[in-house]
Design a protein around this motif. Structure first.
Motif, short mmCIF file in Angstrom:
data_model
loop_
_atom_site.label_atom_id
_atom_site.label_comp_id
_atom_site.label_asym_id
_atom_site.label_seq_id
_atom_site.Cartn_x
_atom_site.Cartn_y
_atom_site.Cartn_z
N PHE A 1 -5.78 -13.17 49.82
CA PHE A 1 -6.70 -13.30 50.95
C PHE A 1 -6.41 -12.19 51.95
N THR A 2 -7.47 -11.64 52.53
CA THR A 2 -7.30 -10.59 53.53
C THR A 2 -8.14 -10.89 54.76
N ARG A 3 -7.67 -10.40 55.88
CA ARG A 3 -8.42 -10.54 57.13
C ARG A 3 -8.08 -9.38 58.05
N ASP A 4 -9.12 -8.82 58.69
CA ASP A 4 -8.95 -7.72 59.64
C ASP A 4 -9.04 -8.24 61.07
N THR A 5 -8.16 -7.76 61.90
CA THR A 5 -8.16 -8.08 63.33
C THR A 5 -7.95 -6.80 64.11
N SER A 6 -8.64 -6.64 65.22
CA SER A 6 -8.42 -5.48 66.08
C SER A 6 -7.74 -5.92 67.36
N LEU A 7 -6.95 -5.04 67.92
CA LEU A 7 -6.22 -5.32 69.16
C LEU A 7 -6.67 -4.36 70.24
N GLN A 8 -7.03 -4.91 71.39
CA GLN A 8 -7.36 -4.09 72.57
C GLN A 8 -6.34 -4.40 73.67
N VAL A 9 -5.73 -3.37 74.22
CA VAL A 9 -4.75 -3.53 75.29
C VAL A 9 -5.37 -3.03 76.59
N LEU A 10 -5.47 -3.92 77.56
CA LEU A 10 -6.11 -3.60 78.84
C LEU A 10 -5.09 -3.10 79.85
#
Length: 240
Positions: free
Chosen positions: A144-153
């Motif tokens: 199983f695969t899943r993509d997540t993006s991270l934004q740092v404010l």
């Protein structure tokens, strides 16, 4: 985020065309102020919705972030691998369940990143941590695969002053993403620049020509995801 910026750019061009033909009376300034507030609120609400739909995680710089694989491998978990693609580098964090049920792990990323079963923990987040995080979970039946993006404010510092030419200059320093700057009353002679700093934050500086300002003062509005409400500053024009 690209879609939102295109929509905002289009809206700004439409507003400019609509307001260039109008005078800067008090009544029109009030309408323009309401318009700015509504546009800002809608923009950041759309940003939050798109981030939620995309599975993105948003965190303030310096705070911890936790990214989840979001899959249930059942009781036969064999391995978890995080493939991390940042702006200037890539790295991998993984662990594997051996036949004797012992756990072995490998990490080629910063020590601030640690894999804990199906989650990835990042301490003291930095803007350089922004990127795409791919989680790969393997059990005895499937992968199983899943993509997540991270934004740092990063919250910017704001200022409003008269520059050496006597023109109002409004700025937001050290923000991520870049801040949005608007003026009341609006003018067709506004120059706004964005500069990326060496620490990957952004400086935005907007200058309005005093020749096209009717009245003795102008107001600058700075919008940013780290602000609960737009920052507002008013400055009086000398010699008018």
């Amino acid at each position: 985020m690209t879609i939102l910026r295109k929509l905002q750019s289009q809206a700004t061009k439409e507003e400019k065309g609509q307001w260039q033909t109008k005078s800067a009376s008090d009544g029109e300034d009030g309408i323009w102020k309401i318009h700015i507030w509504i546009r800002t609120a809608l923009f950041f609400q759309l940003t939050k919705i798109l981030l939620l739909l995309s599975g993105a995680v948003t965190v303030r710089r310096g705070r911890p972030a936790v990214l989840q694989c979001g899959v249930d491998p059942g009781d036969t978990l064999l391995s978890v691998t995080w493939k991390i693609h940042l702006r200037n580098t890539s790295c991998i964090i993984s662990f594997k369940i051996e036949e004797d049920n012992t756990k072995t792990s490998d990490s080629y990323c910063t020590t601030r990143m640690r894999s804990d079963n199906l989650s990835l923990e990042i301490s003291n987040t930095e803007i350089s941590d922004e990127g795409k995080y791919n989680c790969e979970v393997v059990n005895d039946k499937d992968t199983f695969t899943r993509d997540t993006s991270l934004q740092v404010l990063a919250q910017p510092m704001t200022f409003l002053k008269l520059n050496s030419d006597g023109c109002p200059e409004c700025g937001a320093i050290g923000g991520n993403p870049p801040a949005e700057i608007s003026w009341i009353p609006h003018s067709d002679e506004i120059n706004t620049i964005q500069l990326e700093e060496s620490n990957q934050t952004w400086t935005v500086i907007s200058t309005i020509s005093r020749k096209r300002i009717n009245g003795n003062s102008v107001t600058c509005l700075v919008s940013h995801p780290t602000f609960a409400n737009p920052w507002k500053g008013e400055i009086t024009l000398s010699g008018k």
